[in-house]
Each structure stands twice: as structure tokens, then as C-alpha cells.
Write an enzyme that holds these catalytic residues in place. Structure first.
Site, PDB file in Angstrom:
ATOM      1  N   ARG A   1       5.638 -16.749  13.823  1.00 13.93           N
ATOM      2  CA  ARG A   1       5.084 -15.572  14.493  1.00 13.93           C
ATOM      3  C   ARG A   1       4.809 -15.880  15.955  1.00 13.93           C
ATOM      4  NH1 ARG A   1      -1.105 -15.090  12.020  1.00 13.93           N
ATOM      5  NH2 ARG A   1      -1.870 -17.119  12.734  1.00 13.93           N
TER       6      ARG A   1
ATOM      7  N   ARG B   1       0.844  -1.192   0.000  1.00  9.10           N
ATOM      8  CA  ARG B   1       0.000   0.000   0.000  1.00  9.10           C
ATOM      9  C   ARG B   1       0.878   1.241   0.000  1.00  9.10           C
ATOM     10  NH1 ARG B   1      -3.780  -2.303   4.793  1.00  9.10           N
ATOM     11  NH2 ARG B   1      -4.844  -3.906   3.573  1.00  9.10           N
TER      12      ARG B   1
END
Length: 379
Positions: free
Chosen positions: A278, A176
Site C-alpha cells: 500500500r 458489506r
């Protein structure tokens, strides 16, 4: 009719409820000791934290009907998934956005400047038609960002080098050129106030639904019912006679912490040298609650063995060929419809699972015993 549903996850619960409300008798068998499948949640006795037992599930959808459906059975509180990643000794924001780009390259670019910088100075424009995951990443973000945020994580998650994975896995590269760090872009996003298990229990709370936990289904039981909806592994229905479809599974290393361990719900680790993909800190998935203690999971991905919980269908060339053979077998079967992530060997988000369950129930109410083996074809 007397209908059997195998599996008390989202597929089984939603189909069961729809058909029960239409007047059918529903029996659900579930191999585990709880409902809600892999989105099962429970309160941790020590800390009071709502724990996502099989890893975090965040609800996000553009389907207004599905959003209204889940809110009928549970209050969904606003929640935005803001993922961080540790790479090269720094913490960055994901998906890659303008902050990530400026931080990584030590710049202060505006959106158009960053777009030009990535396109002209980073992206590998010699790759005209990306065929692999690696080529796709190199083509659109270049080697630096690929190696910092995609390469190591992907190797750990899938167990193969990104050059061996198809470009389709990275169809829409999450980049983005603004400061929006909301991981998802869907109109409706939230978390159930009392957890997913409470929601599924309410869906199943109907006088025509009977649920049996800790019961393993065997195919010889199918003949006792007018129709079966099977949300178990597709190859399992056929006793794996053609071989096993490949999955990745997850191992969780659970630990508790006094206070706030990492300051966010999800911290990725992009480097291959870190063995886990993670760390998730579960109290941050319920930001409206306050807890002194914390429950965290280190998450490890590996090949799924026969006794493991299957999470991610691999769906590479070899698996798709075997899947095609099982689909042919399934289409010859009578009185059974295969549903959900395992029954159709597809990775499905929760909203898509619910949408397909609603659609499948509607097909059955229209066609009855003529309902096909797959309302949503796996191939």
C-alpha cells in the site's frame, strides 16, 4: 515499590501512570530515542505534516473507558478510515461493500440482490468447513473478488500463499451489502490532534515516573527493582535460548510530493505484481490541517530479521509450539510480568493494548508481588 517498565510504548506508559498515581516509584527504559513505540508521530520539517513514523495508527474502539482515558491526555478529532485499493486498472472501495460489488461486476444491484448474487453465483458452496484463508475467501465471496482484493495482498503481507494460512485470519470477512465504506465499525473513532507521541508524553508526565531513552535493558538489571513489567519481545527476555519467534516486519520507502499525491490516506495494491502492499499519505490522517506538501510511504512486508523492528507475530503452528515453550519458561520466572504486543506475542490494536495495560495495573495493585507472568495469557 520501585518498579521497572521495559518499553515506553502504550503498555509501559499506561501501566506506569496507573502505578505512579497509586504511589509507586516508576523507572522506564526505552531502547529507542523516543516514547510511544510504533505509534510514534512527529512533524516533518519540510512539509509540516504529522507523520506516523512506523506506519499509520488509527484509533478505534467500543471501550468507553479506554476512549475516555486517551481523551484525558489528548484531544481526539473525528476520523473515519476510508481505504481504497487499486486492482485490475481500477480504484475500488474497501472493505468490499455494495459500491465495490456493483462497480466490479458492472451492475446496479440493491442490497438483497447483491447478497443473493454473491451467495448463489459467486461463493463456492462446495467448501463446507473452510480450513485455510483461501477456502474462507472462496466460500464467502468467490474466486473473482478473492483474486482481485485478497490473494495478491495476502501473499505480499504474509510471504506465503493464502492456502497455507489458517481461516481464522479471515474470521469476519469484511463484506458489506450497503454503501458504508468506513473501514472500522467501532463506536469511537478518531485521531489525536497533536499526534500519539504528545499523548504518551502527557501520560508519562508524573513526578514519580523517570524515563531513560536510548537504554537497552539487560536481564541482570531486573534484580534492582521490586517488580518488572516487560514489553519487549518475550523470547528476548530469555536471550532467544529456545530460538526466535517469527515476525513480519515492514520497510517504508518515504517520498514527498508537492500537492495531493493520491487523494486518500490509504491506497492498497491488491495485485502481486506490485511489490508494495500500500501507499499511505500522511497528511490525510489529519484532515483538519492544511498542507501544500505531502509525505507518503510505500509499504513493503517481509520476514523479520534479528536487527529489524518486529511488527506482526506470525503465530502459525511452528511459532505457537515455540511460544508454548517460552510461556512455560516465563511462568517459572519471578518478579516479572510480560505485557503488550511483543511481551505476549499477539497482534493487539491500540485500544486493546490500553485496556490490557489498565487491567494489568489493577491486578498488580491487588496482588503486588504475586502478579503472574501473564495477566493476559498468550495462548
Amino acid at each position: 515499590m520501585h518498579i521497572l517498565l521495559v518499553g515506553a510504548g502504550l503498555s509501559g506508559a499506561v501501566i506506569g501512570r496507573q502505578l505512579a498515581e497509586a504511589g509507586h516509584q516508576i523507572t522506564i527504559v526505552e531502547a529507542r530515542g523516543h516514547v510511544a513505540g510504533n505509534c510514534h508521530t512527529e512533524r516533518d520539517d519540510e512539509t509540516g505534516v504529522m507523520v506516523h513514523v512506523y506506519g499509520p495508527h488509527i484509533f478505534h474502539t467500543d471501550d468507553a473507558e479506554v476512549w475516555d482515558y486517551v481523551n484525558r491526555y489528548e484531544t481526539f478529532k473525528p476520523y473515519k478510515n476510508r481505504v481504497k485499493t487499486t486492482s485490475q486498472g481500477q480504484v475500488f472501495s474497501l472493505p468490499i461493500n455494495l459500491h465495490t460489488i456493483n462497480q466490479y461486476f458492472g451492475k446496479t444491484m440493491r442490497p438483497e440482490e447483491a447478497r443473493t448474487f454473491i451467495a448463489e453465483e459467486q461463493a463456492d458452496t462446495t467448501i463446507e468447513d473452510p480450513q485455510t484463508f483461501e477456502e474462507q475467501a472462496l466460500r464467502f465471496v468467490g474466486r473473482d473478488l478473492y483474486e482481485a482484493f485478497f490473494k495478491g495482498y495476502t501473499i505480499k503481507q504474509w510471504g506465503v500463499h493464502p492456502s497455507e494460512l489458517p481461516a481464522s485470519i479471515l474470521k469476519r470477512l469484511p463484506v458489506r451489502f450497503n454503501y458504508d465504506d468506513n473501514y472500522f465499525f467501532h463506536r469511537f473513532q478518531g485521531m489525536p490532534e497533536n499526534g500519539y507521541t504528545a499523548m504518551v508524553e502527557r501520560i508519562l508526565d508524573h513526578p514519580s515516573i523517570t524515563v531513560h531513552l536510548n537504554v537497552r535493558f539487560t536481564r541482570d538489571k531486573a534484580g534492582d527493582y521490586d517488580h518488572v513489567f516487560y514489553a519487549g519481545p518475550l523470547d528476548g527476555w530469555f536471550d532467544y535460548e529456545l530460538g526466535r519467534l517469527g515476525y513480519r516486519t515492514l520497510d517504508f520507502e518515504r517520498f514527498t510530493h508537492d500537492g495531493d499525491y493520491q487523494g486518500c490516506a490509504v491506497m492498497n495494491y491488491g495485485e502481486e505484481a506490485v511489490p508494495y502492499t500500500r501507499i499511505t499519505e500522511h497528511k490525510h490522517f489529519s484532515p483538519w490541517e492544511s498542507h501544500e506538501g505531502s509525505v507518503c510511504y510505500r509499504e513493503f512486508s517481509r520476514a523479520c530479521e534479528p536487527d529489524d523492528i518486529p511488527y506482526y507475530p506470525i503465530r502459525q503452528v511452528k511459532e505457537k509450539a515455540l511460544l508454548a515453550d517460552y510461556v512455560k519458561l516465563a511462568e517459572k520466572a519471578r518478579g516479572v510480568t510480560f505485557v503488550g504486543r511483543l511481551g505476549t506475542y499477539r497482534y493487539l490494536d491500540m485500544d486493546v493494548t490500553i485496556r490490557e495495560a489498565l487491567d494489568t495495573a489493577a491486578v498488580f495493585l491487588d496482588k503486588g508481588a504475586e502478579t503472574p507472568a501473564f495477566v493476559k495469557p498468550p495462548l
